[in-house]
Design an enzyme around this catalytic site. Sequence first.
Site, PDB file in Angstrom:
ATOM      1  N   GLY A 170       0.831  -1.197   0.000  1.00 49.56           N
ATOM      2  CA  GLY A 170       0.000   0.000   0.000  1.00 49.56           C
ATOM      3  C   GLY A 170       0.867   1.250   0.000  1.00 49.56           C
ATOM      4  N   GLY A 221       0.401  -5.207   0.404  1.00 51.13           N
ATOM      5  CA  GLY A 221      -0.759  -5.106  -0.468  1.00 51.13           C
ATOM      6  C   GLY A 221      -0.573  -5.805  -1.793  1.00 51.13           C
ATOM      7  N   GLU A 234       5.074  -6.026   7.682  1.00 52.56           N
ATOM      8  CA  GLU A 234       4.349  -4.982   8.427  1.00 52.56           C
ATOM      9  C   GLU A 234       4.823  -4.774   9.854  1.00 52.56           C
ATOM     10  OE1 GLU A 234       1.884  -6.170   4.962  1.00 52.56           O
ATOM     11  OE2 GLU A 234       2.997  -7.251   6.501  1.00 52.56           O
ATOM     12  N   ASP A 249      -1.718  -7.871   6.931  1.00 56.54           N
ATOM     13  CA  ASP A 249      -3.142  -7.718   6.678  1.00 56.54           C
ATOM     14  C   ASP A 249      -3.459  -8.187   5.261  1.00 56.54           C
ATOM     15  OD1 ASP A 249      -1.838  -5.530   5.487  1.00 56.54           O
ATOM     16  OD2 ASP A 249      -3.523  -4.176   5.815  1.00 56.54           O
TER      17      ASP A 249
END
Length: 359
Positions: free
Chosen positions: A66, A114, A137, A145
């Site tokens: 992301g 992502g 992360e 995630d």
Amino acid sequence: MTDQQVLISRQGSLGRLHLNRPKALNSVTLAMIRTLDTGLTRFETDPSITSVLITGEGARGLCAGGDIIALYKAASDDHDAALNFWAEEYRLNARIARFPKPYIAFMDGITMGGGVGVSAHGRFRIVTERTRLAMPETGIGLVPDVGGSWLLGQNAPGELGTYIGLTGSLLGAGDAIHAGLADCYMPADRLEQLVTALAAIPPEADKAALADAIAGLSEPAPASTLAGQRAAIDDAFAAPTVEDILDALDRQGTVFATANRETLSAKSPTALKMTLMLLREARHSQTLEQCLNREFAAVSHLFCQPDFREGVRAAVIDKDCNPKWQPDTLAKTAVPDLAGFGDGKARVFATNKLEEEAR
């Protein structure tokens, strides 16, 4: 090539999604997520499209994750923008996993965070000699995630998912396949041949035609380096707490164990504890959506904590690689119950939307 961040095209019967931010390693923005969703709708409803392929433009990789610079800025002045980004991203991840047509991802080069979310939930996940895959992360104060807890908790053998999620270890092609994050290995110089073959498959073709085309250009995967460390990984990372994992690594005393202990010691203590909890919960989850809901609650909470901004500052803004975590030790770190994570409105919105999409 245009300045559009995602290009939607077709080549014969193949629907194509091109991530098109090569200078930013194709890191995804909210606008890109919405365009990807639009592309999926177009291809799903077009009977002449037999399969969908996602690729990254540029020579460096599929997607580095992301757009954490935008999220870093949102942490100061626009929390709703960040929460909307994650909610829509997670709905896209769930849609990819349920997509009715074969969804193919070229996980060539850098595929992180992502980037894993838009690839590893697909039906055919292809890695190359250039693949560098990770869920890093915990190094920026967040948790794996985009359905990462589901992938690592459900697919990875033994405690390998726990190891990958906590350490953020960088995986090559062999390790990615061994961990259940990819399906097959193909030399990068054959990818365009595969595109041509996929584009030539007519809608009326046998369902096996696509799998046969991929298999015909694939090769045996390189050996997994982590496979040889499975006994040590399973022994240490099966421990019930992060503190116990560190103690187990101390007892092992090998070069591998010492390196992993040092790696874990550099991560956010809060992120480590929350990641371990999410991975353990994922093992007992029935659906990807359950894990996405839980991850949304977790990132909603962590986004408001100091470690996220500090982690991004140290890794991307100042690049000093010296984050000052708060709290700075595991002993000082208490992880709240999942029911207490985040803002109630955001949590209910995410839960309702994800369950609605799943139905």
